[in-house]
Design a protein around this motif. Structure first.
Motif, PDB file in Angstrom:
ATOM      1  N   MET A 194       0.831  -1.203   0.000  1.00 29.94           N
ATOM      2  CA  MET A 194       0.000   0.000   0.000  1.00 29.94           C
ATOM      3  C   MET A 194       0.866   1.254   0.000  1.00 29.94           C
ATOM      4  N   PRO A 195       0.691   2.105  -0.995  1.00 32.06           N
ATOM      5  CA  PRO A 195       1.461   3.353  -1.002  1.00 32.06           C
ATOM      6  C   PRO A 195       0.915   4.335   0.026  1.00 32.06           C
ATOM      7  N   ARG A 219      -0.232  15.242  -0.974  1.00 29.96           N
ATOM      8  CA  ARG A 219      -0.946  14.418  -1.945  1.00 29.96           C
ATOM      9  C   ARG A 219      -1.528  13.205  -1.231  1.00 29.96           C
ATOM     10  N   PRO A 220      -2.693  12.726  -1.674  1.00 27.86           N
ATOM     11  CA  PRO A 220      -3.231  11.480  -1.109  1.00 27.86           C
ATOM     12  C   PRO A 220      -2.474  10.276  -1.650  1.00 27.86           C
ATOM     13  N   ALA A 221      -2.680   9.126  -1.023  1.00 26.97           N
ATOM     14  CA  ALA A 221      -2.130   7.884  -1.583  1.00 26.97           C
ATOM     15  C   ALA A 221      -2.744   7.661  -2.964  1.00 26.97           C
ATOM     16  N   PHE A 241      -6.817   7.145  -3.659  1.00 27.78           N
ATOM     17  CA  PHE A 241      -7.599   6.317  -2.750  1.00 27.78           C
ATOM     18  C   PHE A 241      -8.681   7.174  -2.098  1.00 27.78           C
ATOM     19  N   GLY A 242      -9.931   6.765  -2.311  1.00 25.09           N
ATOM     20  CA  GLY A 242     -11.057   7.589  -1.902  1.00 25.09           C
ATOM     21  C   GLY A 242     -11.193   7.794  -0.415  1.00 25.09           C
ATOM     22  N   ASP A 243     -10.541   6.965   0.407  1.00 24.02           N
ATOM     23  CA  ASP A 243     -10.637   7.122   1.861  1.00 24.02           C
ATOM     24  C   ASP A 243      -9.438   7.845   2.459  1.00 24.02           C
ATOM     25  N   ASP A 244      -8.567   8.382   1.618  1.00 24.04           N
ATOM     26  CA  ASP A 244      -7.431   9.153   2.119  1.00 24.04           C
ATOM     27  C   ASP A 244      -7.907  10.547   2.525  1.00 24.04           C
ATOM     28  N   PRO A 245      -7.409  11.102   3.633  1.00 23.46           N
ATOM     29  CA  PRO A 245      -7.874  12.425   4.069  1.00 23.46           C
ATOM     30  C   PRO A 245      -7.614  13.547   3.068  1.00 23.46           C
ATOM     31  N   PHE A 246      -6.669  13.347   2.152  1.00 25.23           N
ATOM     32  CA  PHE A 246      -6.395  14.374   1.148  1.00 25.23           C
ATOM     33  C   PHE A 246      -6.982  14.018  -0.223  1.00 25.23           C
ATOM     34  N   PRO A 261     -11.473   5.205  -6.263  1.00 21.54           N
ATOM     35  CA  PRO A 261     -11.934   3.967  -5.638  1.00 21.54           C
ATOM     36  C   PRO A 261     -11.513   3.906  -4.167  1.00 21.54           C
ATOM     37  N   VAL A 262     -12.355   3.285  -3.360  1.00 25.46           N
ATOM     38  CA  VAL A 262     -12.041   3.078  -1.946  1.00 25.46           C
ATOM     39  C   VAL A 262     -11.540   1.650  -1.778  1.00 25.46           C
ATOM     40  N   PRO A 263     -10.322   1.459  -1.322  1.00 28.93           N
ATOM     41  CA  PRO A 263      -9.805   0.091  -1.152  1.00 28.93           C
ATOM     42  C   PRO A 263     -10.644  -0.695  -0.155  1.00 28.93           C
TER      43      PRO A 263
END
Length: 297
Positions: A194-195, A219-221, A241-246, A261-263
């Motif tokens: 996971m990045p 930047r988000p993942a 990644f849709g669930d990253d805070p950024f 997309p949300v992992p």
């Protein structure tokens, strides 16, 4: 001072000469673009009454920022502007559909290993962080599988560093970087780690600019992709990644609808299913990557 000063005869003559418009030599298109750039800069100076100290301070900033131009350009929105401009040109030409394009960023490295098959391993990193499994299909505009596509994939490691640009020197040159040749069904699958999202170098030129305008440099993942295939338009895109805070506050403006997309996370693993849709090429050059200068290992 009124902006009309820029339209005075002495200033027009200066800018014409500086852009080479008073001679036959040189590239006409470049000279026309140079003239407009000089005109725009002159108008900014007059409109905002830029002082001599401010002018030379800006020049010094540009001199000191050369190593981070690849971050500054997306950070000030120009790379995303190019995507929006190309989208608008496509719409005017009646070209619609396909996975959205978005910024390439400065961290691609040419020459990644070319591998074939399903369930490819991207990482050489033995760390014990969360594993990422990503799968899907590359399709054409009518839903047909795109045979023989080559998918370039690259992303940061679990600490937010990209191989080849990692100051710790702990990564191999092509860690989390591969070119994957897809089969006749256009399906792909790869495994990596996971990045993590990253921030611009603290105290660097990009950070200085972001702070000066009251913005952050995070930047988000995300995972980057080039996809190329005979008969189809080359696609440059990435998923955030849709669930990253950024995810919706990317300093580089890389977030686009349809690319979030949300992992699915479970224990020490996460998975993403994502399909790509290519447009058909109208010309041979549509199939090619741009001629942008890129790093080589």
């Amino acid at each position: 001072m009124e902006e009309a000063f820029v339209d005075s005869a002495p200033i027009r003559s200066l800018l014409d000469r500086a852009a080479g418009l008073d001679g036959e030599a040189g590239d006409p298109r470049l000279k026309a673009i140079m003239r407009d750039l000089l005109d725009a800069a002159a108008r900014v100076i007059v409109r905002h009454d830029v002082s001599e100290s401010e002018f030379w301070g800006a020049i010094k900033y540009l001199q000191n920022s050369a190593g981070e131009i690849g971050l500054i350009v997306p950070g000030i929105g120009l790379e995303h502007f190019m995507d929006l401009y190309l989208d608008a040109k496509d719409a005017a030409a009646g070209l619609t559909g396909g996975t959205p394009r978005t910024i390439e960023g400065p961290l691609y490295v040419a020459g990644a290993p070319l591998v074939e098959g399903f369930d490819v391993n991207l990482t050489d990193d033995p760390d014990d962080t969360t594993s990422l499994y990503m799968t899907g299909q590359v399709k054409g505009p009518d839903g047909e599988p795109v045979a023989g596509a080559i998918m370039h994939v690259w992303h940061a490691n679990s600490k937010g560093w990209y191989s080849h640009f990692d100051p710790t020197t702990e990564q191999t040159p092509f860690n989390n970087r591969r070119r994957i040749k897809l089969g006749a069904d256009g399906r792909y699958a790869f495994r990596s780690k996971m990045p993590k999202g990253y921030s611009v170098p603290p105290g660097g030129a990009t950070d200085i600019l972001m702070q000066a305008v009251g913005r952050h440099g995070n930047r988000p993942a995300h995972v980057h992709f080039f996809i190329e295939a005979p008969g189809y338009r080359q696609l440059t895109t990435q998923i955030n990644f849709g669930d990253d805070p950024f995810a919706h506050d990317d300093f580089a403006f890389g977030t686009r609808a349809g690319l979030l997309p949300v992992p699915m996370r479970q224990g020490d693993s996460a998975s993403i299913t994502f399909d790509f849709e290519l447009q058909r090429a109208r010309h041979a050059e549509d199939e090619q990557l741009s001629t942008r200068a890129r790093a080589e290992a």
